[in-house]
Design an enzyme around this catalytic site. Structure first.
Site, PDB file in Angstrom:
ATOM      1  N   THR A  13       0.757  -1.361   0.150  1.00 49.47           N
ATOM      2  CA  THR A  13       0.118   0.037   0.301  1.00 49.47           C
ATOM      3  C   THR A  13       0.860   1.318   0.182  1.00 49.47           C
ATOM      4  O   THR A  13       2.175   1.165   0.441  1.00 49.47           O
ATOM      5  CB  THR A  13      -1.018   0.037   1.320  1.00 49.47           C
ATOM      6  N   GLY A  14       0.212   2.365  -0.626  1.00 55.22           N
ATOM      7  CA  GLY A  14       1.247   3.513  -0.807  1.00 55.22           C
ATOM      8  C   GLY A  14       2.698   3.170  -1.575  1.00 55.22           C
ATOM      9  O   GLY A  14       3.575   3.584  -1.209  1.00 55.22           O
ATOM     10  N   GLY A  20       7.676   2.775  -0.078  1.00 53.51           N
ATOM     11  CA  GLY A  20       6.895   1.656  -0.998  1.00 53.51           C
ATOM     12  C   GLY A  20       7.274   1.472  -2.296  1.00 53.51           C
ATOM     13  O   GLY A  20       7.372   0.318  -2.601  1.00 53.51           O
ATOM     14  N   SER A 138       7.656   3.091  12.791  1.00 50.49           N
ATOM     15  CA  SER A 138       8.609   4.229  12.815  1.00 50.49           C
ATOM     16  C   SER A 138       9.363   4.074  14.071  1.00 50.49           C
ATOM     17  O   SER A 138       8.990   3.910  15.270  1.00 50.49           O
ATOM     18  CB  SER A 138       8.031   5.640  12.663  1.00 50.49           C
ATOM     19  N   TYR A 151       1.355  11.552  15.478  1.00 47.94           N
ATOM     20  CA  TYR A 151       1.882  10.807  14.329  1.00 47.94           C
ATOM     21  C   TYR A 151       2.404   9.524  15.027  1.00 47.94           C
ATOM     22  O   TYR A 151       2.593   8.259  14.695  1.00 47.94           O
ATOM     23  CB  TYR A 151       2.813  11.485  13.500  1.00 47.94           C
TER      24      TYR A 151
HETATM   25  P1  NAD Z   1       5.956   9.146   0.896  1.00 46.59           P
HETATM   26  O1  NAD Z   1       4.798  10.177   1.072  1.00 46.59           O
HETATM   27  O2  NAD Z   1       6.898   9.209  -0.082  1.00 46.59           O
HETATM   28  O3  NAD Z   1       5.197   7.708   0.561  1.00 46.59           O
HETATM   29  C1  NAD Z   1       3.703   7.485   1.331  1.00 46.59           C
HETATM   30  C2  NAD Z   1       2.912   6.898   0.343  1.00 46.59           C
HETATM   31  O4  NAD Z   1       1.560   6.365   1.209  1.00 46.59           O
HETATM   32  C3  NAD Z   1       2.581   7.507  -1.042  1.00 46.59           C
HETATM   33  O5  NAD Z   1       2.556   6.618  -1.963  1.00 46.59           O
HETATM   34  C4  NAD Z   1       1.362   8.075  -0.505  1.00 46.59           C
HETATM   35  O6  NAD Z   1       0.466   8.402  -1.639  1.00 46.59           O
HETATM   36  C5  NAD Z   1       0.604   6.801   0.273  1.00 46.59           C
HETATM   37  N1  NAD Z   1      -0.396   7.021   0.900  1.00 46.59           N
HETATM   38  C6  NAD Z   1      -0.624   8.054   1.927  1.00 46.59           C
HETATM   39  N2  NAD Z   1      -1.912   8.124   2.188  1.00 46.59           N
HETATM   40  C7  NAD Z   1      -2.480   7.312   1.639  1.00 46.59           C
HETATM   41  C8  NAD Z   1      -3.961   6.516   1.863  1.00 46.59           C
HETATM   42  N3  NAD Z   1      -4.849   7.175   2.551  1.00 46.59           N
HETATM   43  N4  NAD Z   1      -4.311   5.572   1.108  1.00 46.59           N
HETATM   44  C9  NAD Z   1      -3.381   4.922   0.085  1.00 46.59           C
HETATM   45  N5  NAD Z   1      -2.087   5.473  -0.004  1.00 46.59           N
HETATM   46  C10 NAD Z   1      -1.785   6.558   0.829  1.00 46.59           C
HETATM   47  O7  NAD Z   1       6.299   8.677   2.368  1.00 46.59           O
HETATM   48  P2  NAD Z   1       7.460   7.551   3.070  1.00 46.59           P
HETATM   49  O8  NAD Z   1       8.623   8.258   3.525  1.00 46.59           O
HETATM   50  O9  NAD Z   1       8.006   6.676   1.785  1.00 46.59           O
HETATM   51  O10 NAD Z   1       6.564   6.760   3.835  1.00 46.59           O
HETATM   52  C11 NAD Z   1       5.925   5.445   3.741  1.00 46.59           C
HETATM   53  C12 NAD Z   1       5.955   4.907   5.240  1.00 46.59           C
HETATM   54  O11 NAD Z   1       7.153   4.916   5.891  1.00 46.59           O
HETATM   55  C13 NAD Z   1       4.817   5.664   5.938  1.00 46.59           C
HETATM   56  O12 NAD Z   1       4.002   5.029   6.567  1.00 46.59           O
HETATM   57  C14 NAD Z   1       5.743   6.575   6.940  1.00 46.59           C
HETATM   58  O13 NAD Z   1       5.011   7.055   8.088  1.00 46.59           O
HETATM   59  C15 NAD Z   1       6.704   5.413   7.139  1.00 46.59           C
HETATM   60  N6  NAD Z   1       8.027   6.162   7.808  1.00 46.59           N
HETATM   61  C16 NAD Z   1       8.793   6.974   6.899  1.00 46.59           C
HETATM   62  C17 NAD Z   1      10.089   7.381   7.310  1.00 46.59           C
HETATM   63  C18 NAD Z   1      10.731   8.319   6.805  1.00 46.59           C
HETATM   64  O14 NAD Z   1      11.836   8.767   7.256  1.00 46.59           O
HETATM   65  N7  NAD Z   1      10.643   8.479   5.414  1.00 46.59           N
HETATM   66  C19 NAD Z   1      10.523   7.030   8.879  1.00 46.59           C
HETATM   67  C20 NAD Z   1       9.499   6.176   9.540  1.00 46.59           C
HETATM   68  C21 NAD Z   1       8.351   5.578   8.829  1.00 46.59           C
END
Ligand code: NAD
Length: 251
Positions: A13-14, A20, A138, A151
């Site tokens: 997902t995402g 993702g 996270s 968050y």
């Molecule tokens: P990103 O914004 O690049 O990717 C997030 C993805 O989730 C996107 O494709 C977005 O469209 C999708 N998304 C958001 N809301 C949605 C919904 N309601 N339905 C379907 N898709 C949805 O960010 P990322 O950094 O790749 O984040 C991915 C995951 O990793 C998240 O859960 C984030 O909390 C977690 N995370 C990220 C980090 C970081 O530092 N990047 C650290 C810890 C956790």
């Protein structure tokens, strides 16, 4: 070439951005049939093109139960089963205590917590022994940061889900684990957290001294850890939270 996911069916997902997308690419390179979801059709189409012919995009919002049903109906019709689920979709936002609105709370809990719960629950009908579920939590699940309580609480909830669902799935041969990334610069810092390029640079500079490996991570490094949890390499691991954070949460 690594073909550890040959013949496997995976849902991310995402999957159209950041962690993702990197995971979808890695799974596809290693032989999996990959389904990705995302809210915006244009980004989804571009991501599918990027991942390659083994990818299928299904537009859907994880906080909408009808969308989740549609995703699983498609996978059921096309493949009849699911081997790997990476429940990755998530959003973040800043608000200090005293300025937290109902909308701020609802949006993050709806997507990160409710969305993950019903995504996983929906997957069970298609999963059998050998299946692997990975939740994207996270590092903040165990930390305190300014204006980040809601968050962080959503991510602590995911960590708890992994622990409890490992028990609920006892005897079924389906494993469930959480991966907890540290600081990994992705498009989400701009699109979700609303940071400018300068703000992200400043943030990276301020946080790096607290990371034993002396740098932030990459989406590819998280993808490799997710692949480990998704594969038989981790066949005796369930209910854990795997920190992929350069050591930041361990000191
Ligand atoms: P990103 O914004 O690049 O990717 C997030 C993805 O989730 C996107 O494709 C977005 O469209 C999708 N998304 C958001 N809301 C949605 C919904 N309601 N339905 C379907 N898709 C949805 O960010 P990322 O950094 O790749 O984040 C991915 C995951 O990793 C998240 O859960 C984030 O909390 C977690 N995370 C990220 C980090 C970081 O530092 N990047 C650290 C810890 C956790």
């Amino acid at each position: 070439m690594n073909s550890q996911f040959d013949g496997k069916v995976a849902l991310i997902t995402g999957g159209s951005s950041g962690i993702g997308l990197a995971t979808a690419k890695l799974f596809a390179q290693r032989g999996a049939k990959v389904y990705i979801t995302g809210r915006r059709q244009k980004e989804l189409v571009e991501a599918v093109r990027d991942i390659g012919e083994s990818a299928t995009g299904i537009q859907g919002d994880v906080s909408v139960l009808a969308d989740i049903d549609r995703v699983y109906q498609t996978i059921k019709q096309e493949k009849g089963r699911l081997d790997i689920l990476f429940a990755n979709a998530g959003v973040g936002a800043f608000a200090p205590l005293g300025q937290i609105s109902e909308e701020h709370f609802d949006k993050q809990f709806d997507i990160n917590v409710k969305g993950t719960l019903f995504t996983v629950q929906g997957a069970l009908a298609l999963m059998s022994a050998g299946g692997s579920i990975i939740l994207n939590a996270s590092l903040v699940s165990i930390k305190g940061n300014p204006a980040f309580s809601v968050y962080s609480a959503t991510k602590a909830a995911l960590r708890s889900f992994a622990r409890n669902w490992a028990v609920d799935l006892q005897g079924k041969g389906i494993r469930v684990n959480a991966v907890s990334p540290g600081v990994v610069p992705t498009p989400g810092y701009h699109t979700s957290l609303g940071m400018t390029e300068q703000q992200l640079d400043d943030y990276i500079r301020s946080v790096t001294p607290a990371i034993p490996l002396g740098r932030t991570g990459t989406a590819d490094e998280i993808a490799k850890a997710v692949a480990f949890l998704a594969s038989d390499e981790s066949s005796f691991i369930t209910g854990i939270e795997l920190f992929v954070d350069g050591g930041q949460g361990q000191i």
